[in-house]
Write a protein that holds these residues in place. Sequence first.
Motif, PDB file in Angstrom:
ATOM      1  N   LEU A  11       0.455  -1.764   0.005  1.00  0.00           N
ATOM      2  CA  LEU A  11      -0.262   0.002  -0.210  1.00  0.00           C
ATOM      3  C   LEU A  11       0.642   0.860  -0.143  1.00  0.00           C
ATOM      4  O   LEU A  11       0.377   1.718  -0.404  1.00  0.00           O
ATOM      5  CB  LEU A  11       0.052  -0.096   1.618  1.00  0.00           C
ATOM      6  CG  LEU A  11      -2.402  -0.670   0.992  1.00  0.00           C
ATOM      7  CD1 LEU A  11      -2.845  -1.314   2.592  1.00  0.00           C
ATOM      8  CD2 LEU A  11      -2.694  -1.004   0.228  1.00  0.00           C
ATOM      9  N   SER A  12       1.583   1.237   0.507  1.00  0.00           N
ATOM     10  CA  SER A  12       2.808   2.534   0.565  1.00  0.00           C
ATOM     11  C   SER A  12       3.356   2.140   0.098  1.00  0.00           C
ATOM     12  O   SER A  12       3.101   3.552  -0.944  1.00  0.00           O
ATOM     13  CB  SER A  12       4.148   1.998   1.985  1.00  0.00           C
ATOM     14  OG  SER A  12       4.760   3.490   1.456  1.00  0.00           O
ATOM     15  N   SER A  14       2.728   1.383  -2.853  1.00  0.00           N
ATOM     16  CA  SER A  14       1.512   2.384  -4.505  1.00  0.00           C
ATOM     17  C   SER A  14       1.102   3.247  -4.664  1.00  0.00           C
ATOM     18  O   SER A  14       1.094   4.330  -5.195  1.00  0.00           O
ATOM     19  CB  SER A  14       0.135   0.973  -4.121  1.00  0.00           C
ATOM     20  OG  SER A  14       0.448  -0.165  -4.442  1.00  0.00           O
ATOM     21  N   GLY A  15       1.344   4.329  -3.217  1.00  0.00           N
ATOM     22  CA  GLY A  15       0.509   5.209  -2.952  1.00  0.00           C
ATOM     23  C   GLY A  15       1.650   6.402  -3.339  1.00  0.00           C
ATOM     24  O   GLY A  15       1.298   6.884  -3.794  1.00  0.00           O
ATOM     25  N   ARG A  16       3.283   6.221  -3.127  1.00  0.00           N
ATOM     26  CA  ARG A  16       4.559   6.807  -2.786  1.00  0.00           C
ATOM     27  C   ARG A  16       4.486   6.661  -4.357  1.00  0.00           C
ATOM     28  O   ARG A  16       4.333   8.439  -5.832  1.00  0.00           O
ATOM     29  CB  ARG A  16       5.325   5.890  -2.636  1.00  0.00           C
ATOM     30  CG  ARG A  16       5.525   6.981  -1.023  1.00  0.00           C
ATOM     31  CD  ARG A  16       6.348   5.792  -0.660  1.00  0.00           C
ATOM     32  NE  ARG A  16       8.335   6.204  -1.437  1.00  0.00           N
ATOM     33  CZ  ARG A  16       8.980   5.368  -0.978  1.00  0.00           C
ATOM     34  NH1 ARG A  16       9.360   4.964   0.006  1.00  0.00           N
ATOM     35  NH2 ARG A  16      10.156   6.127  -1.381  1.00  0.00           N
ATOM     36  N   ALA A  18       1.819   6.380  -6.773  1.00  0.00           N
ATOM     37  CA  ALA A  18       0.614   7.316  -7.316  1.00  0.00           C
ATOM     38  C   ALA A  18       0.964   8.598  -7.318  1.00  0.00           C
ATOM     39  O   ALA A  18       0.385   9.477  -8.265  1.00  0.00           O
ATOM     40  CB  ALA A  18      -0.598   6.851  -6.520  1.00  0.00           C
ATOM     41  N   ARG A  19       1.640   8.711  -6.265  1.00  0.00           N
ATOM     42  CA  ARG A  19       2.511  10.397  -6.370  1.00  0.00           C
ATOM     43  C   ARG A  19       3.166  10.957  -7.396  1.00  0.00           C
ATOM     44  O   ARG A  19       3.118  11.991  -7.537  1.00  0.00           O
ATOM     45  CB  ARG A  19       2.531  10.953  -4.826  1.00  0.00           C
ATOM     46  CG  ARG A  19       1.521  10.255  -3.724  1.00  0.00           C
ATOM     47  CD  ARG A  19       1.654  11.599  -2.396  1.00  0.00           C
ATOM     48  NE  ARG A  19       2.506   9.967  -1.772  1.00  0.00           N
ATOM     49  CZ  ARG A  19       2.415   9.135  -0.740  1.00  0.00           C
ATOM     50  NH1 ARG A  19       0.723   8.305  -1.056  1.00  0.00           N
ATOM     51  NH2 ARG A  19       3.194   8.767  -0.145  1.00  0.00           N
ATOM     52  N   THR A  95      -5.800  -2.937   4.485  1.00  0.00           N
ATOM     53  CA  THR A  95      -6.033  -2.034   3.394  1.00  0.00           C
ATOM     54  C   THR A  95      -7.160  -1.485   3.486  1.00  0.00           C
ATOM     55  O   THR A  95      -6.509   0.122   3.007  1.00  0.00           O
ATOM     56  CB  THR A  95      -6.578  -2.860   2.443  1.00  0.00           C
ATOM     57  OG1 THR A  95      -6.029  -4.446   2.406  1.00  0.00           O
ATOM     58  CG2 THR A  95      -6.677  -2.308   0.382  1.00  0.00           C
ATOM     59  N   ARG A  98      -5.672   1.262   5.761  1.00  0.00           N
ATOM     60  CA  ARG A  98      -5.181   2.653   5.374  1.00  0.00           C
ATOM     61  C   ARG A  98      -5.687   3.459   3.976  1.00  0.00           C
ATOM     62  O   ARG A  98      -5.205   4.579   4.206  1.00  0.00           O
ATOM     63  CB  ARG A  98      -3.920   1.773   4.178  1.00  0.00           C
ATOM     64  CG  ARG A  98      -2.817   2.138   3.191  1.00  0.00           C
ATOM     65  CD  ARG A  98      -2.055   3.228   4.558  1.00  0.00           C
ATOM     66  NE  ARG A  98      -0.714   2.337   4.780  1.00  0.00           N
ATOM     67  CZ  ARG A  98       0.171   2.857   4.802  1.00  0.00           C
ATOM     68  NH1 ARG A  98       0.760   3.749   3.835  1.00  0.00           N
ATOM     69  NH2 ARG A  98       0.840   1.718   5.669  1.00  0.00           N
ATOM     70  N   GLU A  99      -6.629   2.778   3.846  1.00  0.00           N
ATOM     71  CA  GLU A  99      -8.047   3.910   2.556  1.00  0.00           C
ATOM     72  C   GLU A  99      -7.576   5.156   3.534  1.00  0.00           C
ATOM     73  O   GLU A  99      -8.059   5.784   3.488  1.00  0.00           O
ATOM     74  CB  GLU A  99      -8.912   3.275   1.946  1.00  0.00           C
ATOM     75  CG  GLU A  99      -8.241   1.884   1.114  1.00  0.00           C
ATOM     76  CD  GLU A  99      -8.911   0.836   0.381  1.00  0.00           C
ATOM     77  OE1 GLU A  99     -10.352   1.216   0.847  1.00  0.00           O
ATOM     78  OE2 GLU A  99      -8.242   0.561  -1.112  1.00  0.00           O
ATOM     79  N   GLU A 102      -5.319   7.741   4.575  1.00  0.00           N
ATOM     80  CA  GLU A 102      -5.233   8.695   3.096  1.00  0.00           C
ATOM     81  C   GLU A 102      -5.992   8.948   3.049  1.00  0.00           C
ATOM     82  O   GLU A 102      -6.010  10.389   2.989  1.00  0.00           O
ATOM     83  CB  GLU A 102      -4.650   7.419   1.801  1.00  0.00           C
ATOM     84  CG  GLU A 102      -3.548   6.618   2.244  1.00  0.00           C
ATOM     85  CD  GLU A 102      -2.681   7.938   1.963  1.00  0.00           C
ATOM     86  OE1 GLU A 102      -2.377   8.844   1.363  1.00  0.00           O
ATOM     87  OE2 GLU A 102      -1.480   6.978   3.334  1.00  0.00           O
ATOM     88  N   LYS A 103      -7.733   8.842   3.583  1.00  0.00           N
ATOM     89  CA  LYS A 103      -8.679  10.032   2.772  1.00  0.00           C
ATOM     90  C   LYS A 103      -8.627  11.030   4.321  1.00  0.00           C
ATOM     91  O   LYS A 103      -9.381  12.560   4.280  1.00  0.00           O
ATOM     92  CB  LYS A 103      -9.833   9.362   3.232  1.00  0.00           C
ATOM     93  CG  LYS A 103     -10.145   8.162   1.603  1.00  0.00           C
ATOM     94  CD  LYS A 103     -11.876   7.719   1.973  1.00  0.00           C
ATOM     95  CE  LYS A 103     -12.139   6.915   1.016  1.00  0.00           C
ATOM     96  NZ  LYS A 103     -13.282   5.889   1.090  1.00  0.00           N
TER      97      LYS A 103
END
Length: 118
Positions: A11-12, A14-16, A18-19, A95, A98-99, A102-103
């Motif tokens: 998840l980390s 994937s988030g990085r 995406a940024r 998951t 984590r979502e 992030e929200k």
Amino acid sequence: GDLDKVVNLLLSLSGRLARVETALSSLGPHAPAEDKVALREKQRLLVAQLEDAKELKEHVGRREEAVGAMVARYLPAEHLQDYRHFVKMKSALITEQRELEEKIKLGQEQLRCLRESL
């Protein structure tokens, strides 16, 4: 424990990624070339790390199956079903957590920006 770590790692990363991709797509045509090169290099490294993390998840999955087979020998059917449900739900809940985090971050950032604009 390994499942938690691997899911959080995926998840980390994937988030990085995406940024970084968002930053790349938002660069204008007049952006310095070194910025583009740096972001593309970061993107390349994150993609490689994400692939490694996916391999780790597969390895953890195989270990999970082996442990599940061992546990199946010792638990009655109803407890085995509970165990399998717990393992399955644990990843989904990590998951979802984590979502939600992030929200919350996004909402806080938007609130901060709104306050600054006022």
